[in-house]
Write an enzyme that holds these catalytic residues in place. Sequence first.
Site, PDB file in Angstrom:
ATOM      1  N   ALA A  10       0.812  -1.224   0.000  1.00 39.20           N
ATOM      2  CA  ALA A  10       0.000   0.000   0.000  1.00 39.20           C
ATOM      3  C   ALA A  10       0.846   1.275   0.000  1.00 39.20           C
ATOM      4  CB  ALA A  10      -0.947  -0.007   1.198  1.00 39.20           C
ATOM      5  N   ARG A  12       2.598   2.408  -2.613  1.00 40.65           N
ATOM      6  CA  ARG A  12       2.596   3.053  -3.943  1.00 40.65           C
ATOM      7  C   ARG A  12       1.431   2.518  -4.778  1.00 40.65           C
ATOM      8  NH1 ARG A  12       6.361   1.186  -7.036  1.00 40.65           N
ATOM      9  NH2 ARG A  12       7.204  -0.471  -5.745  1.00 40.65           N
ATOM     10  N   ASN A  60       7.851  -7.998   4.234  1.00 45.71           N
ATOM     11  CA  ASN A  60       8.093  -8.505   2.885  1.00 45.71           C
ATOM     12  C   ASN A  60       7.155  -9.697   2.671  1.00 45.71           C
ATOM     13  OD1 ASN A  60       8.988  -9.725   0.589  1.00 45.71           O
ATOM     14  ND2 ASN A  60      11.108  -9.993   1.264  1.00 45.71           N
ATOM     15  N   ASN A  87      -2.686  -7.297  -2.528  1.00 42.86           N
ATOM     16  CA  ASN A  87      -2.388  -6.422  -3.670  1.00 42.86           C
ATOM     17  C   ASN A  87      -0.900  -6.390  -4.031  1.00 42.86           C
ATOM     18  OD1 ASN A  87      -2.714  -3.817  -5.409  1.00 42.86           O
ATOM     19  ND2 ASN A  87      -1.267  -3.236  -3.808  1.00 42.86           N
ATOM     20  N   SER A 139      -4.661 -10.068 -12.595  1.00 41.93           N
ATOM     21  CA  SER A 139      -4.326  -9.255 -13.773  1.00 41.93           C
ATOM     22  C   SER A 139      -5.041  -9.844 -14.979  1.00 41.93           C
ATOM     23  CB  SER A 139      -2.816  -9.305 -14.011  1.00 41.93           C
ATOM     24  OG  SER A 139      -2.501  -8.901 -15.328  1.00 41.93           O
ATOM     25  N   TYR A 152       4.821 -14.190 -14.518  1.00 40.19           N
ATOM     26  CA  TYR A 152       3.807 -13.268 -13.970  1.00 40.19           C
ATOM     27  C   TYR A 152       2.409 -13.817 -14.274  1.00 40.19           C
ATOM     28  CZ  TYR A 152       1.260  -8.809 -13.277  1.00 40.19           C
ATOM     29  OH  TYR A 152       0.384  -7.827 -12.870  1.00 40.19           O
ATOM     30  N   LYS A 156      -0.568 -15.002 -11.597  1.00 38.90           N
ATOM     31  CA  LYS A 156      -1.891 -14.373 -11.567  1.00 38.90           C
ATOM     32  C   LYS A 156      -2.995 -15.388 -11.865  1.00 38.90           C
ATOM     33  CE  LYS A 156      -0.528 -10.189 -10.494  1.00 38.90           C
ATOM     34  NZ  LYS A 156      -0.804  -9.664  -9.158  1.00 38.90           N
ATOM     35  N   ILE A 185      -2.984  -0.164 -15.936  1.00 35.68           N
ATOM     36  CA  ILE A 185      -3.230   0.932 -14.994  1.00 35.68           C
ATOM     37  C   ILE A 185      -1.971   1.800 -14.918  1.00 35.68           C
ATOM     38  CG2 ILE A 185      -3.920   1.521 -12.620  1.00 35.68           C
ATOM     39  CD1 ILE A 185      -6.035  -0.206 -14.069  1.00 35.68           C
TER      40      ILE A 185
HETATM   41  P1  NAP Z   1       3.441  -0.656  -8.140  1.00 34.58           P
HETATM   42  O1  NAP Z   1       3.042   0.752  -8.418  1.00 34.58           O
HETATM   43  O2  NAP Z   1       4.737  -1.159  -8.654  1.00 34.58           O
HETATM   44  O3  NAP Z   1       3.357  -0.892  -6.545  1.00 34.58           O
HETATM   45  C1  NAP Z   1       3.646  -2.152  -6.040  1.00 34.58           C
HETATM   46  C2  NAP Z   1       3.364  -2.184  -4.557  1.00 34.58           C
HETATM   47  O4  NAP Z   1       3.624  -3.534  -4.108  1.00 34.58           O
HETATM   48  C3  NAP Z   1       4.275  -1.269  -3.764  1.00 34.58           C
HETATM   49  O5  NAP Z   1       3.550  -0.664  -2.710  1.00 34.58           O
HETATM   50  C4  NAP Z   1       5.333  -2.224  -3.207  1.00 34.58           C
HETATM   51  O6  NAP Z   1       5.809  -1.835  -1.918  1.00 34.58           O
HETATM   52  C5  NAP Z   1       4.523  -3.485  -3.024  1.00 34.58           C
HETATM   53  N1  NAP Z   1       5.384  -4.678  -2.982  1.00 34.58           N
HETATM   54  C6  NAP Z   1       6.130  -5.230  -3.975  1.00 34.58           C
HETATM   55  N2  NAP Z   1       6.811  -6.288  -3.514  1.00 34.58           N
HETATM   56  C7  NAP Z   1       6.487  -6.413  -2.186  1.00 34.58           C
HETATM   57  C8  NAP Z   1       6.877  -7.304  -1.158  1.00 34.58           C
HETATM   58  N3  NAP Z   1       7.760  -8.292  -1.372  1.00 34.58           N
HETATM   59  N4  NAP Z   1       6.336  -7.136   0.080  1.00 34.58           N
HETATM   60  C9  NAP Z   1       5.450  -6.133   0.332  1.00 34.58           C
HETATM   61  N5  NAP Z   1       5.069  -5.237  -0.613  1.00 34.58           N
HETATM   62  C10 NAP Z   1       5.580  -5.386  -1.848  1.00 34.58           C
HETATM   63  O7  NAP Z   1       2.338  -1.677  -8.721  1.00 34.58           O
HETATM   64  P2  NAP Z   1       0.773  -1.491  -8.974  1.00 34.58           P
HETATM   65  O8  NAP Z   1       0.581  -1.184 -10.409  1.00 34.58           O
HETATM   66  O9  NAP Z   1       0.199  -0.634  -7.928  1.00 34.58           O
HETATM   67  O10 NAP Z   1       0.325  -3.010  -8.765  1.00 34.58           O
HETATM   68  C11 NAP Z   1      -0.441  -3.446  -7.647  1.00 34.58           C
HETATM   69  C12 NAP Z   1      -1.009  -4.813  -7.981  1.00 34.58           C
HETATM   70  O11 NAP Z   1      -1.832  -4.720  -9.155  1.00 34.58           O
HETATM   71  C13 NAP Z   1       0.041  -5.868  -8.300  1.00 34.58           C
HETATM   72  O12 NAP Z   1      -0.340  -7.112  -7.779  1.00 34.58           O
HETATM   73  C14 NAP Z   1       0.025  -5.923  -9.815  1.00 34.58           C
HETATM   74  O13 NAP Z   1       0.462  -7.169 -10.321  1.00 34.58           O
HETATM   75  C15 NAP Z   1      -1.437  -5.690 -10.096  1.00 34.58           C
HETATM   76  N6  NAP Z   1      -1.713  -5.215 -11.447  1.00 34.58           N
HETATM   77  C16 NAP Z   1      -1.230  -4.019 -11.887  1.00 34.58           C
HETATM   78  C17 NAP Z   1      -1.499  -3.617 -13.181  1.00 34.58           C
HETATM   79  C18 NAP Z   1      -0.990  -2.332 -13.749  1.00 34.58           C
HETATM   80  O14 NAP Z   1      -1.153  -2.107 -14.967  1.00 34.58           O
HETATM   81  N7  NAP Z   1      -0.382  -1.452 -12.962  1.00 34.58           N
HETATM   82  C19 NAP Z   1      -2.266  -4.430 -14.022  1.00 34.58           C
HETATM   83  C20 NAP Z   1      -2.755  -5.627 -13.542  1.00 34.58           C
HETATM   84  C21 NAP Z   1      -2.474  -6.009 -12.244  1.00 34.58           C
HETATM   85  P3  NAP Z   1       7.293  -1.257  -1.609  1.00 34.58           P
HETATM   86  O15 NAP Z   1       7.615  -0.253  -2.668  1.00 34.58           O
HETATM   87  O16 NAP Z   1       7.137  -0.661  -0.244  1.00 34.58           O
HETATM   88  O17 NAP Z   1       8.242  -2.427  -1.594  1.00 34.58           O
END
Ligand code: NAP
Length: 243
Positions: A10, A12, A60, A87, A139, A152, A156, A185
């Site tokens: 949460a 970012r 983590n 998430n 996803s 990936y 998913k 997104i």
């Molecule tokens: P993002 O902007 O890269 O943010 C990822 C978040 O996940 C960050 O808060 C990060 O925290 C956290 N994270 C990553 N590895 C972690 C770990 N080992 N432990 C705890 N936290 C962790 O990504 P997003 O676009 O918001 O994506 C959020 C979710 O939506 C993901 O599951 C992604 O696969 C899914 N999704 C995204 C898209 C898209 O187009 N963006 C599309 C489909 C699905 P820290 O920075 O604090 O480590």
Amino acid sequence: MSKVVIITGASRGIGRDVAYNLAISGYTIIANYNNSEEKALELKNKLKEKGIEIDIFKANVANKDEIVKLINFVIEKYGKIDVLINNAGISQEKLFTDITDEDFDIMMKTNLYSTFYATRETVKHMLKEKSGCIINISSIYGLTGGSCEVHYSMAKAGINGLTKALAKELGPSNIRVNSIAPGAIDTEMNKDLSEDDWKQIIEETPLMKKGKPIDITRCIKWLIEDEFTTGQVISPNGGLVIT
Ligand code: NAP
């Protein structure tokens, strides 16, 4: 007490938007982060300025023991968990044959095993309450597969399998389990997409726009308050994928 909601990842992107807006709506929020401590603190302080307190918790999610600490913290402080939003996630673009054992391992642990372990730890408590809502962020690639994102896509798709099976098992205990499968997104996860890449995605999207974190937040808000939806994979994607 208002509903207690845990959101992993949460600090970012989507997770941050969800945490912020649910906090504004009056939910009790536990926002998990891993590397981005500063951003998590920024979120906490931004809400504090509005008179809203949230918990931020470093864990983590690729590490089972850290997930257990997160869940235990919430139970000790609030005595219950009403909503778990799995998430946190990472992505990686690589040709299939270039994916190393380490790449595969960290992808599965972060995106899939985390969902299994966080859900299992949480469900133990939800069963006592005979109530709960689990929302797994999947996803469109879990539905369609994504070229150069096999690991990936596997993770998913696994999340969608967990969602469907667990919804059947937990339905009689009044615990709902659903997946949200976002399309493209606009977050840091997509920072490598060029303007031309986005232009092409938008052209292929019937609603002719990119997705924003708030599009996922709205869907989550609805799922939390809903009482008759379980085992579903809901895909806010602008019509990019229609199944
Ligand atoms: P993002 O902007 O890269 O943010 C990822 C978040 O996940 C960050 O808060 C990060 O925290 C956290 N994270 C990553 N590895 C972690 C770990 N080992 N432990 C705890 N936290 C962790 O990504 P997003 O676009 O918001 O994506 C959020 C979710 O939506 C993901 O599951 C992604 O696969 C899914 N999704 C995204 C898209 C898209 O187009 N963006 C599309 C489909 C699905 P820290 O920075 O604090 O480590």
